[in-house]
Design an enzyme around this catalytic site. Structure first.
Site, short mmCIF file in Angstrom:
data_model
loop_
_atom_site.label_atom_id
_atom_site.label_comp_id
_atom_site.label_asym_id
_atom_site.label_seq_id
_atom_site.Cartn_x
_atom_site.Cartn_y
_atom_site.Cartn_z
N SER A 92 0.60 -0.51 0.23
CA SER A 92 -0.08 0.11 0.15
C SER A 92 0.53 1.13 -0.40
O SER A 92 1.95 1.42 -1.04
CB SER A 92 -0.77 0.09 1.05
OG SER A 92 -2.48 0.97 0.79
N HIS A 135 -8.03 -6.01 0.79
CA HIS A 135 -6.55 -5.57 0.89
C HIS A 135 -5.78 -5.55 2.07
O HIS A 135 -5.53 -5.41 2.90
CB HIS A 135 -7.05 -3.65 0.93
CG HIS A 135 -6.22 -2.34 1.20
ND1 HIS A 135 -5.14 -2.14 0.20
CD2 HIS A 135 -5.04 -1.84 2.18
CE1 HIS A 135 -4.44 -1.31 0.20
NE2 HIS A 135 -4.28 -1.35 1.26
C1 GCU Z 1 -5.23 5.09 2.36
C2 GCU Z 1 -4.96 5.69 0.88
C3 GCU Z 1 -3.88 4.45 -0.06
C4 GCU Z 1 -2.87 4.18 0.64
C5 GCU Z 1 -3.58 3.04 1.67
C6 GCU Z 1 -2.67 2.05 2.53
O1 GCU Z 1 -6.48 3.67 1.83
O2 GCU Z 1 -5.78 6.25 0.70
O3 GCU Z 1 -3.48 5.48 -0.89
O4 GCU Z 1 -2.40 3.06 0.14
O5 GCU Z 1 -4.81 3.77 3.12
O6 GCU Z 1 -1.37 2.79 2.82
O7 GCU Z 1 -2.85 1.43 3.25
#
Ligand code: GCU
Length: 392
Positions: free
Chosen positions: A228, A372
């Site tokens: 992420s 995710h």
């Molecule tokens: C949020 C953010 C993302 C990122 C994520 C994370 O959702 O909007 O861009 O990738 O956090 O790091 O878990």
């Protein structure tokens, strides 16, 4: 005469693909330079176009780091434990320290080398941890699937990690802490000064500086991995630092492997990310809120900066915020650069089904069923890919 059924299929195919194809026209071509000239040789890419794209990302997206390897960088192995992981590994704790105008700072590197590695240096997975430090417990009392260190060691890899907060806090503190406070110039920050993702990527390079000195490590085969926001960081680290042989983006999404100009209805946009996390980027990135077509690059060109080295882009089927389809398209659109450099990029333009990894080309890809996250399934895919390309 086509039979009606095949006509229906053709129409359905066109309906599904035409809007995307039309959208794809909006993407800048990595192989056309700023003067509009086509880039047709590996030399032209390596000596000219690559630097152009890298500069554009520094200027407009992640910002410029004011310092590379500080002269005062120091490594201290603070603890060596030869019988870690039930005798299967040696654990080393290393303090990587540096100082700048604003004071001193450092990274606490945690790292395990498979027992017997001293006989032959081993490749290494360097993980940028962007979640709580309980996920990278050096005592191994707590074992998290986010960083399955035992499994990685069992496959013959060294495994190293640091917590991103050691380098710079994941908070909007006006750059008054971490490496920004140490190294930003007295004249103050500019619109192209490094954001926090660039700081974390800088931290990964300082770990690489150490790994190059450790005789247990085969420094020519170090992968940088992140999930992420950590995945965005791993890509930028791989772009900025060509010593990384493999960059792994796990569900990195917007400003990572997700394209800016083309996105799904539920995907994060530059507007969204700049509202919640403006400090991850340089101030110039603001200019592209609701204005993606003005951005002089798009994220497939970040992916292309990894060429001809190894790149892995992974997504999760329910992670629409990170936009799996456009993460896949990012890999496809980076491929011509890999091919120009004489290696295979993506081996197909058709998005694969979940749990059908693509490992043949120098761009690996899989989509995992689920949310995710970074899971053991993902890690196993990364190791399969490394095994295959590093002929292990
Ligand atoms: C949020 C953010 C993302 C990122 C994520 C994370 O959702 O909007 O861009 O990738 O956090 O790091 O878990």
């Amino acid at each position: 005469m086509p039979r009606p059924v095949s006509l229906v299929l053709v129409l359905a195919f066109l309906a599904a693909n035409l809007p995307l194809r039309a959208d794809e026209q909006k993407l800048p071509d990595p192989l056309i330079d700023l003067k509009g000239n086509p880039v047709t040789t590996a030399d032209a890419w390596t000596n000219h176009r690559r630097a152009e794209i890298l500069e554009l990302f520094r200027e407009n997206v992640y910002g410029r780091a004011p310092v590379g390897r500080p002269e005062n960088l120091r490594f201290a192995v603070t603890n060596t434990m030869p019988d870690a992981m039930d005798g299967k590994a040696t654990r080393k704790l290393v303090r990587i320290s540096y100082a700048g105008r604003g004071g001193e700072g450092g990274i606490n590197l945690i790292f395990f080398v498979p027992a017997g590695a001293t006989k032959k240096p081993v490749p290494c997975f360097l993980f940028i941890c962007n979640r709580g430090q309980e996920n990278i417990d050096p005592t191994r009392a707590e074992k998290s699937p986010f960083w399955p260190a035992e499994q990685i060691v069992a496959r013959g890899y060294a495994v190293a990690t640091f917590w991103n907060g050691d380098v710079a806090p994941d908070k909007n503190t006006g750059f008054t802490n971490g490496v920004h406070a140490l190294f930003d110039p007295p004249s103050g920050r500019r619109d192209d000064s490094w954001g926090t993702i660039a700081a974390w990527a800088w931290g990964a390079s300082r770990v690489m500086d150490y790994l190059e000195t450790d005789s247990d490590i085969d420094a020519k085969h170090v992968a940088v991995v992140g999930h992420s926001r950590g995945g965005k960081t791993a890509l930028w680290a791989g772009a900025e630092d060509e010593r990384f042989a493999l960059a792994v983006s796990n569900d990195s999404g917007n400003s990572g492997a997700g394209l800016a100009r083309i996105h799904g209805p539920k995907a994060e946009t530059i507007r969204d990310i700049m509202k919640a996390f403006p400090y991850w980027f340089c101030a110039n990135y603001r200019k592209y809120i609701d204005n993606e077509n003005a951005l002089p690059v798009d994220q497939h060109e970040l992916a292309a900066l990894i060429a001809p080295r190894l790149l892995y882009i992974a997504s999760a089927s329910e992670d629409l915020w990170a936009d799996p389809q456009r993460e896949f398209l990012c890999a496809v659109k980076a491929s011509p650069v890999f091919e120009l450099l004489g290696v295979k990029g993506m081996t197909t333009t058709a998005m694969p089904q979940p749990e059908h990894p693509l490992h043949d080309g120098n761009i690996g890809h899989h989509i995992r069923t689920g949310k995710h996250n970074l899971t053991e399934y993902d890690w196993n895919c990364y190791m399969d890919f490394a095994d295959r390309h590093w002929k292990r």
